[in-house]
Design an enzyme around this catalytic site. Structure first.
Site, short mmCIF file in Angstrom:
data_model
loop_
_atom_site.label_atom_id
_atom_site.label_comp_id
_atom_site.label_asym_id
_atom_site.label_seq_id
_atom_site.Cartn_x
_atom_site.Cartn_y
_atom_site.Cartn_z
N ASP A 1 2.39 7.96 13.06
CA ASP A 1 2.22 6.56 13.15
C ASP A 1 0.75 6.33 13.59
O ASP A 1 0.32 5.82 14.29
CB ASP A 1 3.16 5.71 13.90
CG ASP A 1 4.60 5.90 13.56
OD1 ASP A 1 4.88 6.21 12.41
OD2 ASP A 1 5.46 6.03 14.80
N LYS B 1 7.08 12.96 10.26
CA LYS B 1 7.51 11.65 9.67
C LYS B 1 6.31 11.07 9.03
O LYS B 1 5.32 10.72 10.04
CB LYS B 1 8.34 10.69 10.42
CG LYS B 1 8.83 9.55 9.56
CD LYS B 1 9.79 8.55 10.70
CE LYS B 1 9.00 8.01 11.72
NZ LYS B 1 8.18 6.62 11.01
N ASP C 1 9.32 8.32 5.36
CA ASP C 1 10.37 7.20 5.68
C ASP C 1 9.70 5.83 5.14
O ASP C 1 9.07 5.25 5.85
CB ASP C 1 9.95 7.02 7.25
CG ASP C 1 10.80 5.89 7.96
OD1 ASP C 1 11.58 5.34 7.21
OD2 ASP C 1 10.22 5.37 9.03
N LEU C 2 10.16 5.55 3.85
CA LEU C 2 9.55 4.42 3.08
C LEU C 2 10.62 3.42 3.10
O LEU C 2 10.51 2.07 2.75
CB LEU C 2 8.99 4.75 1.90
CG LEU C 2 7.94 5.77 1.85
CD1 LEU C 2 7.60 5.94 0.23
CD2 LEU C 2 6.81 5.29 2.61
N LYS C 3 11.90 3.82 3.58
CA LYS C 3 13.11 2.70 3.65
C LYS C 3 13.20 1.73 2.37
O LYS C 3 13.15 0.50 2.44
CB LYS C 3 12.74 1.83 4.78
CG LYS C 3 12.73 2.52 6.06
CD LYS C 3 12.64 1.54 7.30
CE LYS C 3 12.69 1.97 8.55
NZ LYS C 3 11.21 2.68 8.88
N ASP D 1 15.52 -2.32 -3.06
CA ASP D 1 15.40 -3.09 -4.15
C ASP D 1 16.55 -3.08 -5.30
O ASP D 1 17.32 -2.22 -4.84
CB ASP D 1 13.98 -2.56 -4.68
CG ASP D 1 13.09 -3.64 -5.60
OD1 ASP D 1 13.79 -4.41 -6.25
OD2 ASP D 1 11.74 -3.80 -5.43
N THR E 1 16.66 0.30 15.20
CA THR E 1 16.71 0.51 16.43
C THR E 1 16.07 -0.72 17.29
O THR E 1 16.22 -0.88 18.53
CB THR E 1 16.43 1.64 17.14
OG1 THR E 1 15.07 2.02 16.66
CG2 THR E 1 17.33 2.69 16.60
N GLN F 1 11.53 -1.08 21.01
CA GLN F 1 12.68 -0.99 20.81
C GLN F 1 13.77 -1.52 21.66
O GLN F 1 13.58 -1.99 22.63
CB GLN F 1 12.85 0.63 20.83
CG GLN F 1 12.01 1.45 19.87
CD GLN F 1 12.44 1.88 18.59
OE1 GLN F 1 13.21 0.85 18.30
NE2 GLN F 1 11.89 2.67 18.05
N ARG G 1 5.19 7.62 19.62
CA ARG G 1 4.46 7.46 20.58
C ARG G 1 4.17 8.11 21.78
O ARG G 1 3.21 8.21 22.46
CB ARG G 1 3.98 5.58 20.75
CG ARG G 1 3.58 4.89 19.56
CD ARG G 1 3.81 3.36 19.63
NE ARG G 1 5.26 3.22 19.44
CZ ARG G 1 5.74 1.82 19.63
NH1 ARG G 1 4.67 0.84 19.71
NH2 ARG G 1 6.87 1.67 19.26
#
Length: 243
Positions: free
Chosen positions: A10, A32, A59-61, A64, A122, A193, A214
Protein backbone atom coordinates in the site's frame (compact mmCIF):
# COMPACT_ATOMS: atom_id res chain seq x y z
CA UNK A 1 -0.28 -20.86 -2.77
CA UNK A 2 -2.00 -22.04 0.40
CA UNK A 3 -0.54 -20.98 3.75
CA UNK A 4 0.96 -17.86 2.20
CA UNK A 5 1.57 -14.55 3.92
CA UNK A 6 0.79 -11.77 1.46
CA UNK A 7 2.34 -8.33 1.98
CA UNK A 8 0.04 -5.48 0.95
CA UNK A 9 2.14 -2.98 -1.00
CA UNK A 10 0.00 0.00 0.00
CA UNK A 11 2.45 2.58 -1.32
CA UNK A 12 1.74 5.68 -3.44
CA UNK A 13 4.24 4.90 -6.20
CA UNK A 14 6.85 2.46 -7.45
CA UNK A 15 9.79 4.29 -5.88
CA UNK A 16 8.47 3.42 -2.43
CA UNK A 17 7.77 -0.14 -3.58
CA UNK A 18 11.29 -0.67 -4.85
CA UNK A 19 12.79 0.85 -1.70
CA UNK A 20 10.75 -1.60 0.36
CA UNK A 21 11.43 -4.67 -1.81
CA UNK A 22 15.17 -3.95 -1.83
CA UNK A 23 15.35 -4.55 1.93
CA UNK A 24 14.57 -8.24 1.39
CA UNK A 25 17.73 -9.04 -0.61
CA UNK A 26 16.03 -10.80 -3.53
CA UNK A 27 13.82 -13.00 -1.33
CA UNK A 28 10.75 -14.17 -3.24
CA UNK A 29 7.65 -12.60 -1.72
CA UNK A 30 3.91 -12.84 -2.22
CA UNK A 31 2.72 -9.24 -2.56
CA UNK A 32 -0.59 -7.49 -3.03
CA UNK A 33 -0.98 -4.68 -5.55
CA UNK A 34 -4.09 -2.72 -4.73
CA UNK A 35 -5.97 0.18 -6.24
CA UNK A 36 -3.71 2.94 -4.91
CA UNK A 37 -0.58 1.54 -6.54
CA UNK A 38 -2.20 0.11 -9.67
CA UNK A 39 -4.02 3.33 -10.53
CA UNK A 40 -0.76 5.27 -10.27
CA UNK A 41 1.67 2.89 -11.96
CA UNK A 42 -0.60 0.73 -14.10
CA UNK A 43 -0.02 -2.80 -15.44
CA UNK A 44 3.73 -2.20 -15.74
CA UNK A 45 4.00 -2.34 -11.94
CA UNK A 46 2.63 -5.87 -11.92
CA UNK A 47 4.82 -6.98 -14.78
CA UNK A 48 7.96 -5.58 -13.15
CA UNK A 49 7.21 -7.33 -9.86
CA UNK A 50 6.65 -10.60 -11.72
CA UNK A 51 9.98 -10.18 -13.50
CA UNK A 52 11.60 -9.90 -10.06
CA UNK A 53 10.14 -13.31 -9.22
CA UNK A 54 7.40 -12.28 -6.81
CA UNK A 55 3.89 -13.77 -6.64
CA UNK A 56 1.14 -11.19 -7.16
CA UNK A 57 -2.33 -10.73 -5.71
CA UNK A 58 -3.95 -8.03 -7.87
CA UNK A 59 -6.59 -6.60 -5.54
CA UNK A 60 -8.91 -4.48 -7.68
CA UNK A 61 -12.25 -5.84 -6.39
CA UNK A 62 -14.02 -5.63 -9.75
CA UNK A 63 -17.74 -4.90 -9.45
CA UNK A 64 -19.70 -3.97 -12.57
CA UNK A 65 -22.04 -5.50 -15.12
CA UNK A 66 -21.04 -9.02 -16.20
CA UNK A 67 -19.87 -8.03 -19.69
CA UNK A 68 -17.57 -5.29 -18.38
CA UNK A 69 -16.06 -7.46 -15.67
CA UNK A 70 -15.56 -10.36 -18.05
CA UNK A 71 -13.69 -8.19 -20.55
CA UNK A 72 -11.63 -6.58 -17.80
CA UNK A 73 -10.61 -9.97 -16.44
CA UNK A 74 -9.60 -11.09 -19.91
CA UNK A 75 -7.16 -8.17 -20.03
CA UNK A 76 -5.90 -8.70 -16.47
CA UNK A 77 -5.18 -12.36 -17.22
CA UNK A 78 -2.39 -11.28 -19.57
CA UNK A 79 -0.45 -9.73 -16.67
CA UNK A 80 0.45 -13.11 -15.21
CA UNK A 81 -0.97 -12.48 -11.73
CA UNK A 82 -1.36 -15.38 -9.34
CA UNK A 83 -4.53 -14.16 -7.63
CA UNK A 84 -7.27 -11.67 -8.61
CA UNK A 85 -10.62 -10.72 -7.15
CA UNK A 86 -14.13 -9.36 -7.64
CA UNK A 87 -16.93 -8.27 -5.31
CA UNK A 88 -19.37 -11.08 -4.52
CA UNK A 89 -22.11 -8.44 -4.27
CA UNK A 90 -21.93 -8.21 -8.06
CA UNK A 91 -23.79 -11.50 -8.20
CA UNK A 92 -23.34 -14.96 -9.64
CA UNK A 93 -23.70 -13.94 -13.28
CA UNK A 94 -20.97 -11.34 -12.90
CA UNK A 95 -18.66 -13.82 -11.17
CA UNK A 96 -19.22 -16.44 -13.87
CA UNK A 97 -18.35 -13.81 -16.49
CA UNK A 98 -15.21 -12.89 -14.54
CA UNK A 99 -14.07 -16.50 -14.49
CA UNK A 100 -14.81 -16.96 -18.18
CA UNK A 101 -12.88 -13.79 -19.02
CA UNK A 102 -9.95 -14.92 -16.92
CA UNK A 103 -9.86 -18.31 -18.61
CA UNK A 104 -10.14 -16.76 -22.09
CA UNK A 105 -7.31 -14.32 -21.37
CA UNK A 106 -4.90 -16.87 -19.92
CA UNK A 107 -2.20 -17.78 -22.41
CA UNK A 108 -2.26 -21.27 -23.87
CA UNK A 109 -0.38 -23.62 -21.59
CA UNK A 110 -0.23 -21.10 -18.75
CA UNK A 111 -1.88 -21.59 -15.37
CA UNK A 112 -5.04 -19.57 -14.81
CA UNK A 113 -4.81 -17.12 -11.90
CA UNK A 114 -6.88 -18.04 -8.88
CA UNK A 115 -9.95 -15.85 -8.54
CA UNK A 116 -11.70 -15.01 -5.28
CA UNK A 117 -14.59 -12.77 -4.25
CA UNK A 118 -14.81 -10.18 -1.49
CA UNK A 119 -17.68 -10.94 0.89
CA UNK A 120 -17.84 -8.24 3.58
CA UNK A 121 -14.87 -5.94 4.07
CA UNK A 122 -13.00 -6.44 7.34
CA UNK A 123 -13.52 -2.73 7.96
CA UNK A 124 -17.29 -3.32 8.08
CA UNK A 125 -19.04 -4.00 11.38
CA UNK A 126 -22.36 -5.80 11.72
CA UNK A 127 -24.02 -2.53 12.71
CA UNK A 128 -22.74 -0.82 9.56
CA UNK A 129 -23.82 -3.71 7.36
CA UNK A 130 -27.35 -3.67 8.73
CA UNK A 131 -27.71 0.11 8.83
CA UNK A 132 -26.04 0.99 5.53
CA UNK A 133 -26.52 -2.12 3.38
CA UNK A 134 -29.94 -2.99 4.83
CA UNK A 135 -28.92 -6.62 5.25
CA UNK A 136 -30.98 -8.04 8.11
CA UNK A 137 -29.14 -11.32 8.75
CA UNK A 138 -26.02 -11.54 10.89
CA UNK A 139 -22.69 -10.56 9.37
CA UNK A 140 -21.52 -14.18 9.61
CA UNK A 141 -24.61 -15.35 7.69
CA UNK A 142 -24.06 -12.66 5.05
CA UNK A 143 -20.44 -13.75 4.54
CA UNK A 144 -21.42 -17.42 4.32
CA UNK A 145 -24.17 -16.65 1.80
CA UNK A 146 -21.76 -14.70 -0.41
CA UNK A 147 -19.25 -17.54 -0.10
CA UNK A 148 -21.85 -20.10 -1.25
CA UNK A 149 -22.79 -17.99 -4.27
CA UNK A 150 -19.08 -17.56 -5.05
CA UNK A 151 -18.51 -21.31 -4.97
CA UNK A 152 -21.62 -21.89 -7.12
CA UNK A 153 -20.14 -19.50 -9.68
CA UNK A 154 -17.01 -21.68 -9.86
CA UNK A 155 -14.57 -19.29 -8.21
CA UNK A 156 -11.70 -20.51 -6.05
CA UNK A 157 -12.52 -18.79 -2.75
CA UNK A 158 -13.35 -15.62 -0.89
CA UNK A 159 -11.94 -12.71 1.05
CA UNK A 160 -13.37 -12.70 4.56
CA UNK A 161 -12.30 -12.16 8.15
CA UNK A 162 -10.80 -14.96 10.21
CA UNK A 163 -13.99 -15.04 12.29
CA UNK A 164 -16.06 -16.57 9.48
CA UNK A 165 -13.56 -19.15 8.23
CA UNK A 166 -14.57 -22.04 10.49
CA UNK A 167 -18.16 -21.90 9.26
CA UNK A 168 -17.05 -21.60 5.63
CA UNK A 169 -14.75 -24.61 6.08
CA UNK A 170 -17.58 -26.68 7.60
CA UNK A 171 -20.01 -25.94 4.77
CA UNK A 172 -17.84 -25.39 1.70
CA UNK A 173 -14.88 -27.69 2.28
CA UNK A 174 -11.14 -27.49 2.82
CA UNK A 175 -10.17 -26.68 -0.78
CA UNK A 176 -12.17 -23.45 -0.95
CA UNK A 177 -9.70 -20.60 -0.39
CA UNK A 178 -10.14 -18.13 2.45
CA UNK A 179 -7.97 -15.02 2.24
CA UNK A 180 -8.08 -12.78 5.28
CA UNK A 181 -6.86 -9.23 5.81
CA UNK A 182 -7.25 -7.45 9.15
CA UNK A 183 -4.31 -9.36 10.67
CA UNK A 184 -2.65 -7.74 13.67
CA UNK A 185 -0.45 -8.77 16.55
CA UNK A 186 -2.32 -8.59 19.87
CA UNK A 187 -0.25 -5.57 20.95
CA UNK A 188 -1.04 -3.51 17.83
CA UNK A 189 -3.72 -0.92 17.11
CA UNK A 190 -6.49 -2.18 14.83
CA UNK A 191 -6.54 1.08 12.82
CA UNK A 192 -9.52 1.28 10.45
CA UNK A 193 -10.25 -2.44 10.66
CA UNK A 194 -13.21 -3.80 12.62
CA UNK A 195 -12.90 -7.60 12.42
CA UNK A 196 -9.27 -8.35 13.19
CA UNK A 197 -7.32 -11.43 14.27
CA UNK A 198 -3.80 -12.43 15.20
CA UNK A 199 -1.76 -14.66 12.85
CA UNK A 200 -2.10 -17.49 15.37
CA UNK A 201 -5.90 -17.17 15.47
CA UNK A 202 -6.04 -17.16 11.67
CA UNK A 203 -3.88 -20.28 11.45
CA UNK A 204 -5.96 -22.15 14.03
CA UNK A 205 -9.18 -21.10 12.27
CA UNK A 206 -8.01 -22.75 9.04
CA UNK A 207 -7.34 -19.61 6.99
CA UNK A 208 -5.67 -20.29 3.61
CA UNK A 209 -3.75 -17.01 3.27
CA UNK A 210 -3.33 -13.88 5.37
CA UNK A 211 -2.74 -10.34 4.13
CA UNK A 212 -0.61 -7.96 6.21
CA UNK A 213 0.07 -4.37 5.20
CA UNK A 214 1.04 -1.44 7.39
CA UNK A 215 2.26 -3.61 10.26
CA UNK A 216 5.08 -4.70 7.96
CA UNK A 217 5.44 -1.91 5.40
CA UNK A 218 5.52 0.87 8.01
CA UNK A 219 7.55 -0.99 10.60
CA UNK A 220 10.91 0.42 11.69
CA UNK A 221 12.46 -2.85 10.52
CA UNK A 222 10.15 -4.30 7.82
CA UNK A 223 12.21 -7.47 7.35
CA UNK A 224 12.08 -8.27 11.06
CA UNK A 225 8.36 -7.48 11.18
CA UNK A 226 7.76 -9.77 8.20
CA UNK A 227 9.70 -12.57 9.86
CA UNK A 228 7.80 -12.17 13.11
CA UNK A 229 4.46 -12.33 11.29
CA UNK A 230 5.57 -15.21 9.10
CA UNK A 231 6.73 -17.30 12.02
CA UNK A 232 3.62 -16.53 14.06
CA UNK A 233 1.53 -17.54 11.04
CA UNK A 234 3.53 -20.75 10.57
CA UNK A 235 3.57 -21.56 14.29
CA UNK A 236 7.31 -21.09 14.67
CA UNK A 237 9.29 -19.31 17.39
CA UNK A 238 11.44 -16.50 16.03
CA UNK A 239 14.98 -16.34 17.32
CA UNK A 240 16.99 -13.17 16.88
CA UNK A 241 20.67 -13.26 15.95
CA UNK A 242 21.56 -12.29 19.51
CA UNK A 243 19.60 -15.07 21.19
Amino acid sequence: MKNSLIIALDFPDKNDVYGFIKKFNNEQLFVKVGMELFYKEGPAMVQELKEMGHDIFLDLKLHDIPNTVGRAMRNLASLGCDLVNVHAAGGKEMMVAALEGLEAGTALGAKRPKIIAVTQLTSTSEEQMKGEQLISVSLEQSVLHYAKVTQDAGLDGVVCSSNEVKLIREQLGEQFLTVTPGIRMSSESVGDQKRVATPEFARNAGVSMIVVGRSITRAEDPVLAYQLYKNAWEGKVYETKNS
